[in-house]
Design a protein around this motif. Sequence first.
Motif, short mmCIF file in Angstrom:
data_model
loop_
_atom_site.label_atom_id
_atom_site.label_comp_id
_atom_site.label_asym_id
_atom_site.label_seq_id
_atom_site.Cartn_x
_atom_site.Cartn_y
_atom_site.Cartn_z
N ASP A 181 -0.49 1.03 3.36
CA ASP A 181 0.09 1.61 2.15
C ASP A 181 1.41 0.91 1.80
OD1 ASP A 181 -1.97 3.41 1.91
OD2 ASP A 181 -0.88 5.09 2.82
N ALA A 182 2.21 0.66 2.84
CA ALA A 182 3.50 0.00 2.62
C ALA A 182 3.30 -1.43 2.12
CB ALA A 182 4.32 0.01 3.91
N ARG A 183 2.35 -2.15 2.70
CA ARG A 183 2.10 -3.54 2.29
C ARG A 183 1.55 -3.60 0.87
NH1 ARG A 183 -0.32 -5.57 7.98
NH2 ARG A 183 1.61 -6.36 8.89
N ARG A 184 0.74 -2.63 0.51
CA ARG A 184 0.21 -2.61 -0.84
C ARG A 184 1.33 -2.40 -1.87
NH1 ARG A 184 -2.55 1.42 -0.29
NH2 ARG A 184 -1.39 2.93 -1.52
N LEU A 185 2.24 -1.50 -1.56
CA LEU A 185 3.34 -1.20 -2.47
C LEU A 185 4.38 -2.32 -2.48
CD1 LEU A 185 3.87 2.55 -1.54
CD2 LEU A 185 3.13 1.68 -3.77
N ASN A 186 4.59 -2.97 -1.33
CA ASN A 186 5.66 -3.95 -1.22
C ASN A 186 5.27 -5.03 -0.22
OD1 ASN A 186 8.03 -5.37 -0.86
ND2 ASN A 186 9.34 -3.57 -0.79
N PRO A 187 4.52 -6.04 -0.67
CA PRO A 187 4.05 -7.08 0.25
C PRO A 187 5.16 -7.95 0.82
CG PRO A 187 3.51 -7.63 -2.04
CD PRO A 187 4.01 -6.23 -2.05
N ASN A 188 6.36 -7.89 0.24
CA ASN A 188 7.46 -8.74 0.70
C ASN A 188 8.35 -8.06 1.74
OD1 ASN A 188 6.79 -10.91 -1.08
ND2 ASN A 188 7.73 -9.77 -2.76
N ALA A 189 8.20 -6.77 1.92
CA ALA A 189 9.06 -6.05 2.87
C ALA A 189 8.68 -6.38 4.31
CB ALA A 189 8.96 -4.55 2.63
N LYS A 190 9.69 -6.36 5.17
CA LYS A 190 9.44 -6.46 6.60
C LYS A 190 9.06 -5.08 7.10
CE LYS A 190 11.53 -7.77 11.02
NZ LYS A 190 10.40 -8.67 11.37
N ILE A 191 7.96 -4.97 7.82
CA ILE A 191 7.48 -3.68 8.31
C ILE A 191 7.58 -3.67 9.84
CG2 ILE A 191 5.54 -2.08 8.44
CD1 ILE A 191 4.53 -3.30 5.81
N ILE A 192 8.25 -2.65 10.36
CA ILE A 192 8.44 -2.54 11.81
C ILE A 192 7.81 -1.23 12.30
CG2 ILE A 192 10.09 -2.42 13.71
CD1 ILE A 192 12.11 -3.90 11.95
N ARG A 193 6.87 -1.36 13.22
CA ARG A 193 6.34 -0.20 13.92
C ARG A 193 7.32 0.12 15.04
NH1 ARG A 193 2.42 -3.75 12.69
NH2 ARG A 193 0.44 -3.05 11.76
N MET A 194 7.82 1.34 15.08
CA MET A 194 8.91 1.66 15.99
C MET A 194 8.69 3.00 16.68
SD MET A 194 13.01 1.84 15.04
CE MET A 194 13.15 0.05 14.79
N ASP A 195 9.22 3.09 17.89
CA ASP A 195 9.39 4.38 18.54
C ASP A 195 10.68 4.30 19.35
OD1 ASP A 195 9.15 6.60 20.57
OD2 ASP A 195 7.33 6.95 19.40
N LEU A 196 11.72 4.90 18.82
CA LEU A 196 13.04 4.77 19.42
C LEU A 196 13.12 5.39 20.81
CD1 LEU A 196 15.25 5.44 16.27
CD2 LEU A 196 15.11 3.30 17.57
N LYS A 197 12.36 6.43 21.05
CA LYS A 197 12.37 7.07 22.36
C LYS A 197 11.71 6.18 23.42
CE LYS A 197 14.05 11.14 21.06
NZ LYS A 197 15.30 11.74 21.61
N LYS A 198 10.76 5.36 22.99
CA LYS A 198 10.02 4.49 23.91
C LYS A 198 10.53 3.05 23.90
CE LYS A 198 6.98 7.74 24.93
NZ LYS A 198 6.88 8.34 26.29
N GLY A 199 11.44 2.74 22.96
CA GLY A 199 11.94 1.37 22.86
C GLY A 199 11.04 0.44 22.08
#
Length: 220
Positions: A181-199
């Motif tokens: 969904d994020a890539r469709r809306l904004n193909p130029n954005a950097k997308i980071i999959r994150m979990d701060l509790k797990k690092g």
Amino acid sequence: MHRIEVDAEVDLLSENKRLARENREFLRKHGIKAINIMGAIGSGKTLLIEKTVDALRDVRVGVILGDVVCKADYERVQKHDVLAEPINTGKECHLDAHLIHHSIQKFSDVDLILIENVGNLICPVDFDLGEDVRVVMVSVTEGDDVVEKHPEIFRLADVIIINKVALAEFVEADVEKMVEDARRLNPNAKIIRMDLKKGVGFDEWLEFLRGVLNVSGNSG
């Protein structure tokens, strides 16, 4: 009556753009990079700032915290021995360039300003603060349709962080759907999959910031 309200809104946004330009000029003059971190309540914005401050001890960092009442977040961040400024917005659901204009004058000696915007995925969209980078942070606990439900804020983002990915299976959220969904809306954005509790994804975030600052080093 309706015409007057529209004119007032146009004037407000025009004045915000003018002040945002002034903020941008101030930041450039002092060699400061500013990151506007937006996202819903509970997405992890404050924790991201806390961990970033601790990791970038070789960088002079300042923090601006915006919220309706930001005492709790301010006290959390202040414990990390960093220059921080709280902005209580009262009834306003976003920061604006005028509020930032007063605060950044205190940060002329830093390299990086992390700005935590008010927890909201709608109101901050129209208000340029003079920042260099716009970050939008959401979590899987908000539902995997949160991106498609709030398209405008993601279209304007430079970085999109999807946080708490380790919880995805427990809340039945499809992380890949959120990414698509994020890539469709904004193909130029950097997308980071994150979990701060797990690092998860945090090193990728630090690498991005160091690229913005054009510095290298051990993030500790």
